[in-house]
Write a protein that holds these residues in place. Structure first.
Motif, PDB file in Angstrom:
ATOM      1  N   ALA A 171     -25.697 -60.303   6.292  1.00 64.11           N
ATOM      2  CA  ALA A 171     -24.490 -60.247   5.466  1.00 64.11           C
ATOM      3  C   ALA A 171     -23.229 -60.339   6.305  1.00 64.11           C
ATOM      4  CB  ALA A 171     -24.481 -58.947   4.650  1.00 64.11           C
ATOM      5  N   PHE A 172     -23.304 -59.871   7.556  1.00 63.60           N
ATOM      6  CA  PHE A 172     -22.134 -59.866   8.429  1.00 63.60           C
ATOM      7  C   PHE A 172     -22.084 -61.079   9.353  1.00 63.60           C
ATOM      8  CE2 PHE A 172     -23.123 -55.430   7.405  1.00 63.60           C
ATOM      9  CZ  PHE A 172     -21.916 -55.050   6.830  1.00 63.60           C
ATOM     10  N   HIS A 215     -38.857 -56.906   7.205  1.00 66.26           N
ATOM     11  CA  HIS A 215     -38.860 -55.614   6.510  1.00 66.26           C
ATOM     12  C   HIS A 215     -39.351 -55.788   5.072  1.00 66.26           C
ATOM     13  CE1 HIS A 215     -35.182 -56.640   4.305  1.00 66.26           C
ATOM     14  NE2 HIS A 215     -34.612 -56.967   5.450  1.00 66.26           N
ATOM     15  N   PRO A 216     -39.689 -54.701   4.368  1.00 71.53           N
ATOM     16  CA  PRO A 216     -40.343 -54.773   3.053  1.00 71.53           C
ATOM     17  C   PRO A 216     -39.600 -55.561   1.986  1.00 71.53           C
ATOM     18  CG  PRO A 216     -40.499 -52.551   3.933  1.00 71.53           C
ATOM     19  CD  PRO A 216     -39.592 -53.311   4.846  1.00 71.53           C
ATOM     20  N   LEU A 217     -38.250 -55.593   2.031  1.00 74.45           N
ATOM     21  CA  LEU A 217     -37.505 -56.261   0.969  1.00 74.45           C
ATOM     22  C   LEU A 217     -36.920 -57.608   1.393  1.00 74.45           C
ATOM     23  CD1 LEU A 217     -35.613 -53.373  -0.866  1.00 74.45           C
ATOM     24  CD2 LEU A 217     -37.628 -54.632  -1.604  1.00 74.45           C
ATOM     25  N   MET A 218     -37.317 -58.097   2.547  1.00 83.13           N
ATOM     26  CA  MET A 218     -36.782 -59.376   3.013  1.00 83.13           C
ATOM     27  C   MET A 218     -37.119 -60.492   2.029  1.00 83.13           C
ATOM     28  SD  MET A 218     -37.273 -61.240   6.706  1.00 83.13           S
ATOM     29  CE  MET A 218     -36.316 -59.971   7.528  1.00 83.13           C
ATOM     30  N   GLY A 219     -36.106 -61.179   1.568  1.00 83.68           N
ATOM     31  CA  GLY A 219     -36.304 -62.284   0.644  1.00 83.68           C
ATOM     32  C   GLY A 219     -36.623 -61.874  -0.780  1.00 83.68           C
ATOM     33  N   LYS A 220     -36.533 -60.562  -1.080  1.00 81.23           N
ATOM     34  CA  LYS A 220     -36.899 -60.084  -2.425  1.00 81.23           C
ATOM     35  C   LYS A 220     -35.698 -59.631  -3.242  1.00 81.23           C
ATOM     36  CE  LYS A 220     -41.544 -58.666  -1.030  1.00 81.23           C
ATOM     37  NZ  LYS A 220     -42.519 -57.548  -0.946  1.00 81.23           N
ATOM     38  N   GLY A 221     -34.491 -59.889  -2.764  1.00 80.11           N
ATOM     39  CA  GLY A 221     -33.310 -59.493  -3.524  1.00 80.11           C
ATOM     40  C   GLY A 221     -32.817 -58.116  -3.143  1.00 80.11           C
ATOM     41  N   SER A 222     -32.077 -57.497  -4.050  1.00 82.07           N
ATOM     42  CA  SER A 222     -31.468 -56.197  -3.783  1.00 82.07           C
ATOM     43  C   SER A 222     -32.215 -55.073  -4.484  1.00 82.07           C
ATOM     44  CB  SER A 222     -30.006 -56.196  -4.240  1.00 82.07           C
ATOM     45  OG  SER A 222     -29.932 -56.344  -5.653  1.00 82.07           O
ATOM     46  N   SER A 239     -22.138 -39.705  -4.062  1.00 75.93           N
ATOM     47  CA  SER A 239     -22.615 -39.839  -2.685  1.00 75.93           C
ATOM     48  C   SER A 239     -23.370 -41.160  -2.608  1.00 75.93           C
ATOM     49  CB  SER A 239     -23.541 -38.670  -2.328  1.00 75.93           C
ATOM     50  OG  SER A 239     -24.060 -38.819  -1.022  1.00 75.93           O
ATOM     51  N   VAL A 240     -22.886 -42.089  -1.756  1.00 75.38           N
ATOM     52  CA  VAL A 240     -23.419 -43.450  -1.754  1.00 75.38           C
ATOM     53  C   VAL A 240     -23.856 -43.852  -0.356  1.00 75.38           C
ATOM     54  CG1 VAL A 240     -22.970 -45.848  -2.381  1.00 75.38           C
ATOM     55  CG2 VAL A 240     -21.795 -44.001  -3.603  1.00 75.38           C
ATOM     56  N   ARG A 241     -25.052 -44.424  -0.271  1.00 72.21           N
ATOM     57  CA  ARG A 241     -25.559 -44.954   0.992  1.00 72.21           C
ATOM     58  C   ARG A 241     -25.854 -46.436   0.813  1.00 72.21           C
ATOM     59  NH1 ARG A 241     -28.101 -42.877   5.564  1.00 72.21           N
ATOM     60  NH2 ARG A 241     -28.091 -40.807   4.618  1.00 72.21           N
ATOM     61  N   PHE A 242     -25.287 -47.259   1.693  1.00 73.90           N
ATOM     62  CA  PHE A 242     -25.556 -48.695   1.699  1.00 73.90           C
ATOM     63  C   PHE A 242     -26.403 -49.040   2.917  1.00 73.90           C
ATOM     64  CE2 PHE A 242     -21.432 -48.362  -0.467  1.00 73.90           C
ATOM     65  CZ  PHE A 242     -21.654 -49.130  -1.609  1.00 73.90           C
ATOM     66  N   VAL A 243     -27.499 -49.743   2.700  1.00 74.76           N
ATOM     67  CA  VAL A 243     -28.277 -50.326   3.788  1.00 74.76           C
ATOM     68  C   VAL A 243     -28.145 -51.833   3.616  1.00 74.76           C
ATOM     69  CG1 VAL A 243     -30.553 -50.641   4.782  1.00 74.76           C
ATOM     70  CG2 VAL A 243     -29.870 -48.380   3.953  1.00 74.76           C
ATOM     71  N   ILE A 244     -27.516 -52.476   4.594  1.00 77.73           N
ATOM     72  CA  ILE A 244     -27.150 -53.883   4.471  1.00 77.73           C
ATOM     73  C   ILE A 244     -27.774 -54.685   5.608  1.00 77.73           C
ATOM     74  CG2 ILE A 244     -25.227 -55.502   4.254  1.00 77.73           C
ATOM     75  CD1 ILE A 244     -23.442 -53.064   3.603  1.00 77.73           C
ATOM     76  N   ASP A 245     -28.356 -55.806   5.275  1.00 75.41           N
ATOM     77  CA  ASP A 245     -28.949 -56.672   6.293  1.00 75.41           C
ATOM     78  C   ASP A 245     -27.853 -57.239   7.194  1.00 75.41           C
ATOM     79  OD1 ASP A 245     -30.357 -59.027   7.549  1.00 75.41           O
ATOM     80  OD2 ASP A 245     -31.945 -58.298   6.230  1.00 75.41           O
ATOM     81  N   THR A 287     -28.974 -54.431   0.144  1.00 72.41           N
ATOM     82  CA  THR A 287     -28.690 -55.818  -0.178  1.00 72.41           C
ATOM     83  C   THR A 287     -28.621 -56.644   1.099  1.00 72.41           C
ATOM     84  OG1 THR A 287     -27.083 -57.334  -1.202  1.00 72.41           O
ATOM     85  CG2 THR A 287     -26.214 -55.341  -0.191  1.00 72.41           C
ATOM     86  N   ALA A 288     -28.937 -57.915   0.966  1.00 77.11           N
ATOM     87  CA  ALA A 288     -28.838 -58.830   2.098  1.00 77.11           C
ATOM     88  C   ALA A 288     -27.462 -59.477   2.165  1.00 77.11           C
ATOM     89  CB  ALA A 288     -29.914 -59.911   1.992  1.00 77.11           C
ATOM     90  N   ASP A 289     -26.612 -59.198   1.173  1.00 77.50           N
ATOM     91  CA  ASP A 289     -25.262 -59.743   1.112  1.00 77.50           C
ATOM     92  C   ASP A 289     -24.250 -58.595   1.095  1.00 77.50           C
ATOM     93  OD1 ASP A 289     -26.207 -62.498   0.733  1.00 77.50           O
ATOM     94  OD2 ASP A 289     -26.842 -61.780  -1.240  1.00 77.50           O
ATOM     95  N   VAL A 290     -22.979 -58.924   1.125  1.00 79.80           N
ATOM     96  CA  VAL A 290     -21.952 -57.885   0.990  1.00 79.80           C
ATOM     97  C   VAL A 290     -22.070 -57.287  -0.410  1.00 79.80           C
ATOM     98  CG1 VAL A 290     -19.484 -57.376   0.974  1.00 79.80           C
ATOM     99  CG2 VAL A 290     -20.392 -59.095   2.560  1.00 79.80           C
ATOM    100  N   PRO A 291     -22.314 -55.991  -0.539  1.00 78.55           N
ATOM    101  CA  PRO A 291     -22.504 -55.389  -1.873  1.00 78.55           C
ATOM    102  C   PRO A 291     -21.282 -55.575  -2.768  1.00 78.55           C
ATOM    103  CG  PRO A 291     -23.136 -53.860  -0.118  1.00 78.55           C
ATOM    104  CD  PRO A 291     -22.426 -55.006   0.541  1.00 78.55           C
ATOM    105  N   GLY A 292     -21.521 -55.796  -4.052  1.00 79.42           N
ATOM    106  CA  GLY A 292     -20.413 -55.949  -4.986  1.00 79.42           C
ATOM    107  C   GLY A 292     -19.475 -54.755  -4.976  1.00 79.42           C
ATOM    108  N   LEU A 293     -20.023 -53.557  -4.783  1.00 77.36           N
ATOM    109  CA  LEU A 293     -19.213 -52.350  -4.759  1.00 77.36           C
ATOM    110  C   LEU A 293     -18.245 -52.316  -3.582  1.00 77.36           C
ATOM    111  CD1 LEU A 293     -21.938 -49.709  -5.692  1.00 77.36           C
ATOM    112  CD2 LEU A 293     -19.921 -50.272  -7.066  1.00 77.36           C
ATOM    113  N   LEU A 294     -18.489 -53.134  -2.558  1.00 77.69           N
ATOM    114  CA  LEU A 294     -17.648 -53.132  -1.361  1.00 77.69           C
ATOM    115  C   LEU A 294     -16.776 -54.377  -1.241  1.00 77.69           C
ATOM    116  CD1 LEU A 294     -20.111 -51.753   1.368  1.00 77.69           C
ATOM    117  CD2 LEU A 294     -18.324 -50.508   0.132  1.00 77.69           C
TER     118      LEU A 294
END
Length: 277
Positions: free
Chosen positions: A167-168, A206-213, A158-164, A106-113
């Motif tokens: 977001a920070f 990167h491949p998902l830039m501007g395409k959402g989560s 087991s969870v992996r977050f890749v965050i733009d 996600t490009a934002d703070v994930p809802g799960l976090l």
């Protein structure tokens, strides 16, 4: 308790409300007595029983303890919280709640976090809920916090977050709330079942830039789905070819990201900047 008519599907929130009323009446308590003995507002308890409101899970924990019914109300709450999401998200939410492995971009703070305070500030914007009233916001906050419980369930996924990095670097809340949010991400990033990686600005396009989560979920039986979300639309895919395509995109994103340890350093650097602007 009255059963719904054949062919009707009672909502999870209605079932929870009916159960709350049943337990109260079985205990021989009026709403006023319950309010006095639990510390919750009478009108609030009434709206829970009528299915008009969704509480935070801690309220159900308190009432489970009050009635001595183990985790009955919490179990009903886990089903009822799906009512707070639009229908198109419900299938995804059910899969998220039982996933053994999760990969999230996600490009934002994930809802799960998200913390309660941060989620409330973000969801208080009219475009976030479609409504400006406080009850709609609180319902969405409760549902979002319920999602966060997924990370700590037993057995833990087991969870992996890749965050733009964006977001920070673009706080969406007041300073105190933002600091609390950063501290929470820093803490969860050190859990044994969670990996957090940041895609730095230096990685370029990167491949998902501007395409959402993008989220990939794997169940205990090995089945997998991919879920993409952008703007007001979400797409859930379970065709193996689609899942494989999105997994490849995710793997490429992960390769562009900082290592978990370097990502943690970046988050701590942003936290330091937040404290000493």
């Amino acid at each position: 308790m009255t059963e719904p008519l054949d062919g009707e599907r009672e909502s999870g929130r209605a079932v929870l409300g009916r159960t709350l009323k049943f337990l109260r009446e079985k205990a021989g308590k009026s709403l006023g007595q319950l309010a006095e003995e639990t510390g919750y507002d009478k009108s609030y308890l009434s709206r829970l029983e009528s299915g008009q409101r969704l509480s935070k899970v801690t309220v159900m924990e308190d009432l489970d303890s009050y009635y001595g019914c183990s985790d009955l109300l919490v179990s009903h709450w886990r089903v009822a919280r799906h009512d707070a999401f639009k229908d198109k998200y419900k299938a995804y939410m059910r899969l998220e709640a039982t996933a053994r492995f999760m990969h999230v971009y996600t490009a934002d703070v994930p809802g799960l976090l998200q913390t309660e305070e941060f989620a409330r500030e973000v969801l208080s914007e009219p475009q976030a809920t479609g409504k400006a009233d406080s009850e709609a916001v609180e319902e969405q906050v409760a549902a979002r916090l319920g999602r966060g419980l997924t990370l700590g369930r037993d057995p833990a996924p087991s969870v992996r977050f890749v965050i733009d990095e964006l977001a920070f670097r673009r706080p969406s809340a007041g300073r105190d709330t933002w600091e609390g949010q950063l501290l929470h991400v820093e803490s969860v990033a050190q859990w044994p079942n969670v990996v957090v990686q940041v895609i730095p600005f230096s990685a370029g396009i990167h491949p998902l830039m501007g395409k959402g989560s993008l989220t990939l979920l794997w169940q205990q039986d090995g089945s997998a789905v991919a879920y993409t979300e952008g703007g007001s639309s979400g797409v859930l895919m379970d065709e193996p070819e689609d899942v494989a395509h999105h997994r490849l995109s995710y793997d490429r994103l992960r390769d562009l990201a900082l290592s978990p340890s370097d990502s943690l350093k970046l988050i701590r650097a942003v936290l330091k900047e937040c404290r000493h602007p």
